[in-house]
Design a protein around this motif. Structure first.
Motif, mmCIF file in Angstrom:
data_model
loop_
_atom_site.group_PDB
_atom_site.id
_atom_site.type_symbol
_atom_site.label_atom_id
_atom_site.label_comp_id
_atom_site.label_asym_id
_atom_site.label_seq_id
_atom_site.Cartn_x
_atom_site.Cartn_y
_atom_site.Cartn_z
ATOM 1 N N ASP A 51 0.540 -1.368 0.330
ATOM 2 C CA ASP A 51 0.156 -0.406 0.215
ATOM 3 C C ASP A 51 0.828 1.209 0.128
ATOM 4 N N PHE A 52 2.262 1.521 0.739
ATOM 5 C CA PHE A 52 2.823 2.577 1.241
ATOM 6 C C PHE A 52 4.204 2.145 -0.228
ATOM 7 N N HIS A 53 3.822 1.401 -1.524
ATOM 8 C CA HIS A 53 5.312 0.786 -1.919
ATOM 9 C C HIS A 53 6.456 1.017 -1.775
ATOM 10 N N LEU A 54 7.146 0.035 -0.545
ATOM 11 C CA LEU A 54 8.178 0.753 -0.115
ATOM 12 C C LEU A 54 8.826 -0.443 -0.371
ATOM 13 N N ASN A 55 10.370 -0.389 -0.582
ATOM 14 C CA ASN A 55 11.054 -1.355 -0.377
ATOM 15 C C ASN A 55 11.776 -1.913 1.336
ATOM 16 N N ALA A 56 12.355 -2.713 1.335
ATOM 17 C CA ALA A 56 12.755 -3.126 2.507
ATOM 18 C C ALA A 56 13.695 -2.138 3.384
ATOM 19 N N ALA A 57 14.562 -1.036 3.084
ATOM 20 C CA ALA A 57 15.007 -0.332 3.992
ATOM 21 C C ALA A 57 13.773 0.867 4.518
ATOM 22 N N GLN A 58 13.457 1.114 3.348
ATOM 23 C CA GLN A 58 12.042 1.984 3.954
ATOM 24 C C GLN A 58 10.875 1.314 5.047
ATOM 25 N N LEU A 59 11.175 0.160 4.648
ATOM 26 C CA LEU A 59 10.051 -0.845 5.865
ATOM 27 C C LEU A 59 10.593 -0.963 6.870
ATOM 28 N N GLY A 60 12.167 -0.743 7.097
ATOM 29 C CA GLY A 60 12.808 -1.090 8.513
ATOM 30 C C GLY A 60 12.570 0.513 8.622
ATOM 31 N N ASN A 61 12.876 1.606 8.703
ATOM 32 C CA ASN A 61 12.892 2.627 8.876
ATOM 33 C C ASN A 61 11.251 2.993 9.010
ATOM 34 N N LEU A 62 10.364 2.297 8.725
ATOM 35 C CA LEU A 62 8.676 3.034 9.070
ATOM 36 C C LEU A 62 8.778 2.169 10.642
ATOM 37 N N ALA A 63 9.130 1.001 11.022
ATOM 38 C CA ALA A 63 9.711 -0.052 11.774
ATOM 39 C C ALA A 63 10.164 0.873 13.336
ATOM 40 N N SER A 64 11.375 1.284 12.552
ATOM 41 C CA SER A 64 12.876 2.022 13.721
ATOM 42 C C SER A 64 11.677 3.126 13.842
ATOM 43 N N PHE A 65 10.807 4.241 12.842
ATOM 44 C CA PHE A 65 10.613 5.764 13.815
ATOM 45 C C PHE A 65 10.105 5.230 14.777
ATOM 46 N N TYR A 66 8.860 3.692 15.642
ATOM 47 C CA TYR A 66 8.614 3.703 16.857
ATOM 48 C C TYR A 66 9.803 4.137 17.697
ATOM 49 N N PHE A 67 10.711 3.595 17.708
ATOM 50 C CA PHE A 67 12.096 3.040 18.645
ATOM 51 C C PHE A 67 12.721 4.483 18.483
ATOM 52 N N TYR A 68 12.421 4.886 17.787
ATOM 53 C CA TYR A 68 12.981 6.471 17.403
ATOM 54 C C TYR A 68 12.629 7.899 18.770
ATOM 55 N N PHE A 69 11.710 7.899 18.707
ATOM 56 C CA PHE A 69 10.829 8.530 19.674
ATOM 57 C C PHE A 69 10.696 8.086 20.643
ATOM 58 N N TYR A 70 9.823 6.693 21.306
ATOM 59 C CA TYR A 70 10.350 5.826 22.426
ATOM 60 C C TYR A 70 11.873 6.060 22.943
ATOM 61 N N LEU A 374 16.427 0.099 16.823
ATOM 62 C CA LEU A 374 16.295 1.477 15.961
ATOM 63 C C LEU A 374 17.697 1.977 15.159
ATOM 64 N N VAL A 375 18.607 0.921 14.684
ATOM 65 C CA VAL A 375 19.825 1.032 13.971
ATOM 66 C C VAL A 375 19.169 0.357 12.781
ATOM 67 N N GLN A 376 18.983 -1.221 13.631
ATOM 68 C CA GLN A 376 19.336 -2.562 13.159
ATOM 69 C C GLN A 376 17.712 -2.349 11.904
ATOM 70 N N LEU A 377 16.755 -2.451 12.825
ATOM 71 C CA LEU A 377 15.615 -2.474 11.506
ATOM 72 C C LEU A 377 15.567 -1.633 10.455
ATOM 73 N N PRO A 378 16.212 -0.864 10.052
ATOM 74 C CA PRO A 378 16.540 0.033 9.121
ATOM 75 C C PRO A 378 17.797 -0.398 8.218
ATOM 76 N N LEU A 379 19.150 -1.013 9.037
ATOM 77 C CA LEU A 379 20.132 -1.234 9.004
ATOM 78 C C LEU A 379 19.714 -2.687 7.625
ATOM 79 N N LEU A 380 19.291 -3.602 8.090
ATOM 80 C CA LEU A 380 19.591 -5.174 7.813
ATOM 81 C C LEU A 380 17.874 -5.055 6.536
ATOM 82 N N GLY A 381 17.189 -3.814 6.605
ATOM 83 C CA GLY A 381 16.282 -3.179 5.145
ATOM 84 C C GLY A 381 17.490 -2.635 4.628
ATOM 85 N N TRP A 382 18.519 -2.165 4.263
ATOM 86 C CA TRP A 382 19.282 -1.215 3.620
ATOM 87 C C TRP A 382 20.552 -2.648 2.718
ATOM 88 N N VAL A 383 20.322 -3.769 3.966
ATOM 89 C CA VAL A 383 21.047 -5.193 3.750
ATOM 90 C C VAL A 383 19.972 -5.516 2.439
#
Length: 446
Positions: A51-70, A374-383
């Motif tokens: 629905d949001f047309h995401l790749n893995a890095a973007q999906l990882g960043n979406l999940a990690s945004f929770y942890f940034y603010f937490y 918060l680092v690993q979620l987008p990092l693994l998406g990038w990999v």
């Protein structure tokens, strides 16, 4: 709200158990809802990517945004809790979580979805400290450990409900309507907490368990932050949970389900149940490692053992991903139980600094717990994106086995670093730091 310093001393008795449990249950329900929302991206990864047309890095960043603010909310939460009490934080946090969830459910695009995840993380970021404060104020000190374990169990239950049950509801009603319903529940919980919860028993006519304490100023907190980093264990124990707990959170929050479905032949429901079992194992492991550490009066041995179990799990995922099913289940459950050893670090961090800095050390340590995810979620998406071969299905990218092996290899390496940090930390023997004991301070070693 009455001033804690004016707490009456002539009140007849401590609060009845049913009233104390009512206060705790509302705060625990708010914590459980936030935990539910923390892990939803893993279960909903396919519709979110579609629905949001995401790749893995973007999906990882979406999940990690929770942890940034937490993570960013932890130290301000301590100051606000001292100044306004847990009720204000529970009400504010639960309402903000509800608004963020409703915004996420209605988000038309990726940037708005990111902002909504940030609001959810910020709202839930105040829940744990507030829940522990309610437990400390409304229950006798002798049962605080029990209430802490029950509180963690409430969060785990929320994460379990966000597995197969969430998947089923999203199939029935769609993920947007399902999350909108959760958002409405959060708003109702916030309003109920506003009308029901009280900061202290004396506000309901009972005796307080905790003596009054003056609020901590922001200047005092900053002074404590500078001081706490002068102790060698602070940095080592800050890094340790970023791997031991961070890798577990990264797998169960997001990347575990796609791997299990795409390369282990599991259905969405089967993958969800496996992750739910790992979450239960993590919670049970936390209780068991904590009790063992207290009984042995040693922090390092349980933490090292748990970290090695966790490392074994990610070594299997990276080096032997196609292991027989019984091996996969056994090793991953053992790894989840091992990751629960991170709870030992909270007591260890407090015992590694003077008593006056114990609260600050706890806040710093809790931030370290979240740094890994918060680092690993987008990092693994990038990999995964870097090793993507171009395969896709219904607009959703599919990643090869070697890509997941490389991604889990990153977590394995991170866990090795964490294990080294635990080995280098000084044992406290479950005792507060004595002033007369030689102090392992960083500046003394320079």
């Amino acid at each position: 709200m009455s001033n804690p310093s004016q707490t009456p001393t002539y009140l007849p008795s401590y609060p009845p158990l049913r009233l104390a449990l009512a206060m705790w249950a509302l705060a625990a329900a708010a914590y459980m809802a936030g935990f539910f929302l923390r892990v939803t991206p893993g279960v909903l990864n396919v519709p979110l990517m579609r629905d949001f047309h995401l790749n893995a890095a973007q999906l990882g960043n979406l999940a990690s945004f929770y942890f940034y603010f937490y993570a960013a909310s932890q130290i301000p939460t301590g100051i606000a809790n001292d100044r306004w009490g847990p009720k204000a934080l529970i009400v504010f946090g639960t309402l903000l979580t509800g608004v963020g969830t409703l915004l996420f459910a209605a988000a038309p695009n990726y940037p708005l979805a990111l902002a909504a995840r940030g609001l959810i993380g910020l709202g839930h970021g105040v829940a744990w400290v507030s829940l522990l404060e309610i437990s400390a104020r409304w229950f006798a000190p002798r049962v605080f450990g029990t209430m802490s374990g029950l509180s963690l169990g409430a969060g785990t239950l929320g994460a379990v409900l966000a597995q197969a049950p969430l998947l089923a509801m999203s199939h029935w009603w769609g993920w947007r309507w399902t999350l909108a319903g959760v958002g409405v529940i959060c708003v109702l919980l916030g309003l109920l907490a506003w009308g029901t919860i009280r900061n202290s028993p004396h506000q309901r006519g009972y005796r307080d368990y905790l003596p009054p304490r003056p609020p901590t100023s922001a200047r005092e907190v900053l002074r404590g932050l500078r001081a706490v980093w002068g102790w060698r264990n602070t940095a080592l124990l800050f890094v340790a949970p970023s791997g031991v707990c961070g890798a577990f959170l990264t797998f169960t929050t997001l990347w575990g389900a796609p791997f299990l479905e795409q390369h282990r032949g599991m259905s969405g429901s089967q993958a969800s149940w496996m992750i739910a079992a790992m979450l239960v194992g993590f919670s049970a492991g936390g209780i068991a490692w904590g009790r063992l550490s207290d009984r042995l009066r040693r922090r390092k041995l349980p933490y090292v053992t748990g970290a090695m179990f966790a490392l074994l799990g990610f070594a299997q995922l990276s080096l032997w991903p196609q292991a027989p099913g019984w091996v996969l289940w056994t090793v991953q459950l053992l790894s989840a139980v091992g990751s629960g050893a991170m709870v030992v670090g909270f007591a260890w961090a407090k015992e590694s600094v003077p008593a006056s800095l114990a609260g600050t050390a706890t806040g710093v340590h809790n931030t370290g717990v979240m740094i890994g995810a918060l680092v690993q979620l987008p990092l693994l998406g990038w990999v995964l994106d870097a090793l993507w071969t171009g395969r896709a299905e219904a607009g959703v990218r599919l990643y090869g086995l070697h890509a997941f092996q490389a991604a889990f290899g990153v977590l394995m390496a991170w866990l090795v670093v964490s294990l080294v940090c635990v080995l280098l930390a000084s044992e406290s023997h479950a005792r507060p730091l004595e002033a007369a004991r030689p102090q392992p301070r960083l500046r003394a070693e320079a």
